[in-house]
Design an enzyme around this catalytic site. Sequence first.
Site, PDB file in Angstrom:
ATOM      1  N   CYS A 184      -4.715   2.660  -3.625  1.00 38.40           N
ATOM      2  CA  CYS A 184      -3.468   3.155  -3.015  1.00 38.40           C
ATOM      3  C   CYS A 184      -2.360   2.127  -3.186  1.00 38.40           C
ATOM      4  O   CYS A 184      -1.538   1.909  -2.267  1.00 38.40           O
ATOM      5  CB  CYS A 184      -3.645   3.495  -1.535  1.00 38.40           C
ATOM      6  SG  CYS A 184      -4.902   4.716  -1.244  1.00 38.40           S
TER       7      CYS A 184
ATOM      8  N   ASP B 174       3.260  -4.585   7.861  1.00 38.96           N
ATOM      9  CA  ASP B 174       2.083  -3.719   7.753  1.00 38.96           C
ATOM     10  C   ASP B 174       0.859  -4.617   7.919  1.00 38.96           C
ATOM     11  O   ASP B 174       0.479  -5.341   7.003  1.00 38.96           O
ATOM     12  CB  ASP B 174       2.100  -3.038   6.377  1.00 38.96           C
ATOM     13  CG  ASP B 174       0.821  -2.258   6.102  1.00 38.96           C
ATOM     14  OD1 ASP B 174      -0.068  -2.229   6.988  1.00 38.96           O
ATOM     15  OD2 ASP B 174       0.706  -1.693   5.006  1.00 38.96           O
TER      16      ASP B 174
ATOM     17  N   HIS C  29       0.869  -1.177   0.000  1.00 40.66           N
ATOM     18  CA  HIS C  29       0.000   0.000   0.000  1.00 40.66           C
ATOM     19  C   HIS C  29       0.912   1.235   0.000  1.00 40.66           C
ATOM     20  O   HIS C  29       2.025   1.179   0.539  1.00 40.66           O
ATOM     21  CB  HIS C  29      -0.835  -0.042   1.288  1.00 40.66           C
ATOM     22  CG  HIS C  29      -1.893   0.989   1.408  1.00 40.66           C
ATOM     23  ND1 HIS C  29      -1.637   2.272   1.814  1.00 40.66           N
ATOM     24  CD2 HIS C  29      -3.221   0.936   1.189  1.00 40.66           C
ATOM     25  CE1 HIS C  29      -2.770   2.962   1.852  1.00 40.66           C
ATOM     26  NE2 HIS C  29      -3.745   2.182   1.472  1.00 40.66           N
TER      27      HIS C  29
ATOM     28  N   LYS D 298     -10.234  -0.316  10.580  1.00 43.11           N
ATOM     29  CA  LYS D 298     -10.452  -1.531   9.774  1.00 43.11           C
ATOM     30  C   LYS D 298     -10.806  -2.716  10.677  1.00 43.11           C
ATOM     31  O   LYS D 298     -11.227  -3.757  10.191  1.00 43.11           O
ATOM     32  CB  LYS D 298      -9.203  -1.861   8.963  1.00 43.11           C
ATOM     33  CG  LYS D 298      -8.897  -0.813   7.889  1.00 43.11           C
ATOM     34  CD  LYS D 298      -7.730  -1.262   7.054  1.00 43.11           C
ATOM     35  CE  LYS D 298      -7.046  -0.125   6.335  1.00 43.11           C
ATOM     36  NZ  LYS D 298      -7.708   0.268   5.093  1.00 43.11           N
TER      37      LYS D 298
ATOM     38  N   GLN E 154      -4.287  -4.862   6.888  1.00 42.54           N
ATOM     39  CA  GLN E 154      -5.340  -5.742   6.370  1.00 42.54           C
ATOM     40  C   GLN E 154      -5.516  -7.007   7.195  1.00 42.54           C
ATOM     41  O   GLN E 154      -6.535  -7.674   7.084  1.00 42.54           O
ATOM     42  CB  GLN E 154      -5.038  -6.135   4.912  1.00 42.54           C
ATOM     43  CG  GLN E 154      -5.265  -5.025   3.925  1.00 42.54           C
ATOM     44  CD  GLN E 154      -6.695  -4.496   3.937  1.00 42.54           C
ATOM     45  OE1 GLN E 154      -7.652  -5.225   4.183  1.00 42.54           O
ATOM     46  NE2 GLN E 154      -6.847  -3.208   3.678  1.00 42.54           N
TER      47      GLN E 154
HETATM   48  N1  PMP Z   1      -1.584  -0.646   4.613  1.00 44.84           N
HETATM   49  C1  PMP Z   1      -2.542  -1.367   4.023  1.00 44.84           C
HETATM   50  C2  PMP Z   1      -2.224  -2.740   3.514  1.00 44.84           C
HETATM   51  C3  PMP Z   1      -3.829  -0.839   3.909  1.00 44.84           C
HETATM   52  O1  PMP Z   1      -4.788  -1.549   3.332  1.00 44.84           O
HETATM   53  C4  PMP Z   1      -4.090   0.450   4.416  1.00 44.84           C
HETATM   54  C5  PMP Z   1      -5.458   1.086   4.297  1.00 44.84           C
HETATM   55  N2  PMP Z   1      -6.091   0.880   3.088  1.00 44.84           N
HETATM   56  C6  PMP Z   1      -3.052   1.143   5.028  1.00 44.84           C
HETATM   57  C7  PMP Z   1      -1.806   0.567   5.110  1.00 44.84           C
HETATM   58  C8  PMP Z   1      -3.239   2.507   5.595  1.00 44.84           C
HETATM   59  O2  PMP Z   1      -4.174   2.508   6.625  1.00 44.84           O
HETATM   60  P1  PMP Z   1      -4.722   3.882   7.195  1.00 44.84           P
HETATM   61  O3  PMP Z   1      -5.225   4.669   6.020  1.00 44.84           O
HETATM   62  O4  PMP Z   1      -5.807   3.465   8.129  1.00 44.84           O
HETATM   63  O5  PMP Z   1      -3.595   4.545   7.893  1.00 44.84           O
END
Ligand code: PMP
Length: 404
Positions: free
Chosen positions: A362, A196, A119, A222, A199
């Site tokens: 993203c 990270d 991401h 999430k 998910q």
């Molecule tokens: N890493 C991953 C794999 C994600 O899916 C996301 C959110 N889509 C993020 C990081 C970032 O999370 P946040 O926008 O809640 O900071």
Amino acid sequence: MSFHPAEWRKHFPLLANDSRLHYLDNAATGQLCEAALDAVTHHELTHRANVLRGTYRLAELADAAYENARRQTAAYLNAASADEVVFTSGATASINLVAHAFGETLGAGDEVALSLAEHHSNFVPWQMLRERRGVTLRFLPLAADGRLDLNRLDEAITPRCRLVAVTHASNVTGAVTDLAPIVAAARAVGARVLADGAQAAQHGPVDVQALGVDFYAFSGHKAFAPTGVGALWGAARALDALPPFLGGGGMIGRVTAAETSYAAPPRRFEAGTPPIAQAVGLGAALDWLHAQSWLALRAHTAQLARRLLDELAALPGLALLGPRDFQARLPVVAFNLDGIHPHDVCQLLDQHGVAVRGGHHCAQPLMDFFGVPGAVRASFAPYNTEADVDALLAGLKDVMKKLR
Ligand code: PMP
């Protein structure tokens, strides 16, 4: 063990109030569980005060609630100590914290390894670090289905590697990363590992000790908790060695005009007033999730995603992204309909009450890897039902009729 999604759904006030919504954008944000909502309300009505600075009774109650949330979060992650949990505003903030604090210790000649499946939250901070400190970025090779190619780790994890920053599960393909060989390769060259978990954390308790990583980042929203809060877990050995990132109240030992000493972790990394009520909500959500029967919950969401995958594969002109097998795979399904833009698909699906996301998610480097500008993504949580899959499939047939 039997599991009734309709019963689970009752614990999610927004869904309980809207029986026609087919919410399949859980990889973006999960719905708020009532345990979190009730905890936030209770906290705001009875315990609201700043934390870690007041000595009156209300402030002590707020302190206790905030530190209890830290213990609940630590328990969900199986952290060795609650002091290994730093509250942040979410996964993005957690990763940026490491990129700055750990990044401060790096310079030209040092390498950070990441993958093209990240991401942007676990990609851009490392590019920014490259700008600031002159480090080299190396990319872990991907197999054709978007999974990390674990046979070629040594191409990116070299003796100069200081940190491997890698997703625990992809927000596009749902592929879960087998972290063990990555941790082993990193250890062999003395590098740290950041996973990270944005998910992964909502699909059941995580065991950071068993994973063997040094840092684990995730977001509350999430995981059925409030927005604006998340955590960075860091092994004590890793956090202790880090300088602070943000400076301000709460993170200091002693401040004089000449110099400042810093508090021990986790407070060293929590400058300013933290998201107190949100953290209390996060703790309550994780505590509630911790008590669930995850074998049954995971079997349920996997069954929904597998059925969707199978039925999508049979549609003409439909291309799936990511692995087809259900080994180490989260219930996240991304696809494209030949000749139809993902945004158009999503807009038409909305008319069927189906909420899915379309776009690059993203993860533009991964989209480039797949050679597509974007994709439609359906992502499941345990409150989803077969009726949600039915609605999505019926909606897609309508999209194909109208737009082809
Ligand atoms: N890493 C991953 C794999 C994600 O899916 C996301 C959110 N889509 C993020 C990081 C970032 O999370 P946040 O926008 O809640 O900071």
